[in-house]
Scaffold this motif. Structure first.
Motif, PDB file in Angstrom:
ATOM      1  N   ARG A  92       2.191  -4.278  -8.860  1.00 60.74           N
ATOM      2  CA  ARG A  92       3.247  -4.728  -8.048  1.00 60.74           C
ATOM      3  C   ARG A  92       4.773  -4.654  -8.474  1.00 60.74           C
ATOM      4  N   GLU A 100       8.632  -5.565  -1.462  1.00 63.12           N
ATOM      5  CA  GLU A 100       7.850  -4.794  -2.195  1.00 63.12           C
ATOM      6  C   GLU A 100       8.215  -3.375  -2.218  1.00 63.12           C
ATOM      7  N   ASP A 142      -2.772  -4.978   8.982  1.00 65.94           N
ATOM      8  CA  ASP A 142      -2.877  -6.554   9.306  1.00 65.94           C
ATOM      9  C   ASP A 142      -1.182  -7.182   9.311  1.00 65.94           C
ATOM     10  N   ASP A 144      -0.155  -9.791   9.032  1.00 69.28           N
ATOM     11  CA  ASP A 144       0.092 -10.896   7.899  1.00 69.28           C
ATOM     12  C   ASP A 144       0.657 -10.216   7.019  1.00 69.28           C
ATOM     13  N   HIS A 145       0.677  -8.822   6.639  1.00 68.79           N
ATOM     14  CA  HIS A 145       0.907  -8.243   5.549  1.00 68.79           C
ATOM     15  C   HIS A 145       2.302  -7.543   5.706  1.00 68.79           C
ATOM     16  N   PRO A 148       4.671  -7.085   2.736  1.00 70.79           N
ATOM     17  CA  PRO A 148       3.375  -7.409   2.010  1.00 70.79           C
ATOM     18  C   PRO A 148       3.673  -8.497   1.215  1.00 70.79           C
ATOM     19  N   LEU A 152      -0.363  -8.852  -2.738  1.00 68.72           N
ATOM     20  CA  LEU A 152      -0.720  -7.378  -2.769  1.00 68.72           C
ATOM     21  C   LEU A 152       0.108  -6.554  -3.792  1.00 68.72           C
ATOM     22  N   GLN A 156      -1.421  -1.228  -2.689  1.00 71.37           N
ATOM     23  CA  GLN A 156      -1.560  -1.662  -1.513  1.00 71.37           C
ATOM     24  C   GLN A 156      -0.463  -1.803  -0.460  1.00 71.37           C
ATOM     25  N   GLY A 157       0.754  -2.080  -0.978  1.00 66.72           N
ATOM     26  CA  GLY A 157       2.045  -2.019  -0.239  1.00 66.72           C
ATOM     27  C   GLY A 157       2.252  -0.620   0.273  1.00 66.72           C
ATOM     28  N   VAL A 160       0.235  -0.065   3.384  1.00 69.04           N
ATOM     29  CA  VAL A 160       0.762  -0.885   4.372  1.00 69.04           C
ATOM     30  C   VAL A 160       1.689  -0.055   5.016  1.00 69.04           C
TER      31      VAL A 160
END
Length: 292
Positions: A92, A100, A142, A144-145, A148, A152, A156-157, A160
């Motif tokens: 991260r 992010e 998602d 909700d992300h 991010p 996360l 992962q970001g 997204v």
């Protein structure tokens, strides 16, 4: 060649990799090219193209606003807008604005810059917007992300942001119908830009990937031929569709993960996050003007 003589192109991430190769190709066809990048040697690169350099870190939304304003001060038209800036991190990492890093760079900055330059693109139509991203990225976005959350990682970001690019591109294409502006989201696949090799925490994985895919890996110059063709052809962008795969093929855009409701949700969340109104106007900037 002078196919693009009189046309203005803006290439974000034009100091390295695919973006640099695209900027060079457009300049060779006669376009007046402006490149945006973080590297201080951008001035030298732009000078070689007889173009202009705007130094900025597009992971920062205030920097995106600044370069958009600077560009509009010096140009009254924009025919080609290409986004190639990207970063890849494993752990991260957040920007000084609290976002992010990967998501801010490869998705949110693109949404914002497109919004700020959209009127200029409309006035210059036919015009083209091209995102070098990862069209067809697996998985469903998602809501909700967005953005991010802290749980996360930047890897992962990044994922997204790539899914968001697809949904955003499809929604923007719908909203741009009848304007003469096309948008394409491209997946370059394996291109030897060094982004994986130079990513902290990713070097070992990158070396393995590059070895396994060495026979199909392209140079930036080889891959740049596709976005340059999309930017110069009057019909190719429409023929290929919004989402374009690693082989230059049109990807299906009617899958459930691209449904209209999710596209609108992403759009509205992005506007709120950037504090833009439904016309892409910067609410903070307009509020300051009204109080002066």
């Amino acid at each position: 060649m002078t196919q693009l003589k009189g046309q203005v192109a803006l290439v974000v991430g034009g100091t390295k990799g695919i973006g640099r190769a695209i900027a060079k190709g457009l300049a060779e066809q006669g376009a007046n090219v402006t490149i945006i990048g973080r590297s201080e040697d951008g001035q030298t690169i732009a000078r070689a193209l007889r173009g202009t350099f705007l130094q900025a870190d597009v992971s920062l939304m205030n920097e995106v606003k600044r370069v958009a304003q600077t560009f509009l001060i010096h140009h009254d038209r924009l025919d080609i807008l290409i986004h190639s800036a990207d970063v890849l991190r494993f752990k991260r990492q957040e920007t000084t604005e609290g976002l992010e890093l990967s998501f801010a760079t490869n998705y949110l900055s693109r949404f914002l810059l497109n919004a700020l330059l959209l009127e200029c693109l409309k006035e210059s139509a036919p015009a083209r917007i091209i995102h070098i991203a990862a069209s067809g990225a697996p998985g469903r976005l998602d809501p909700d992300h967005i953005p991010p959350p802290p749980k996360l990682s930047s890897m992962q970001g990044h994922n997204v942001g790539q899914r968001a690019n697809d949904l955003y591109g499809l929604e923007l294409a719908e909203r741009l119908k009848g304007t003469g502006i096309s948008i394409n989201i491209l997946n370059p696949g394996m291109v030897d830009t060094g982004i994986r090799r130079n990513a902290p925490g990713f070097k070992t994985i990158a070396r393995i990937m590059e070895f396994l895919m060495r026979h199909t890996t392209q140079s930036p110059e080889q891959y740049a031929e596709l976005p340059i063709s999309l930017a110069t052809s009057p019909t190719l962008a429409k023929e290929r569709g919004v989402l374009i795969g690693t082989k230059g093929n049109a990807l299906k855009s009617d899958e459930p993960k691209y449904n209209a409701s999710l596209r609108r949700t992403l759009w509205e969340q992005s506007e709120r996050l950037l504090e833009l109104d439904s016309n892409g106007v910067d609410l903070i900037a307009s509020a300051v003007v009204e109080t002066v």
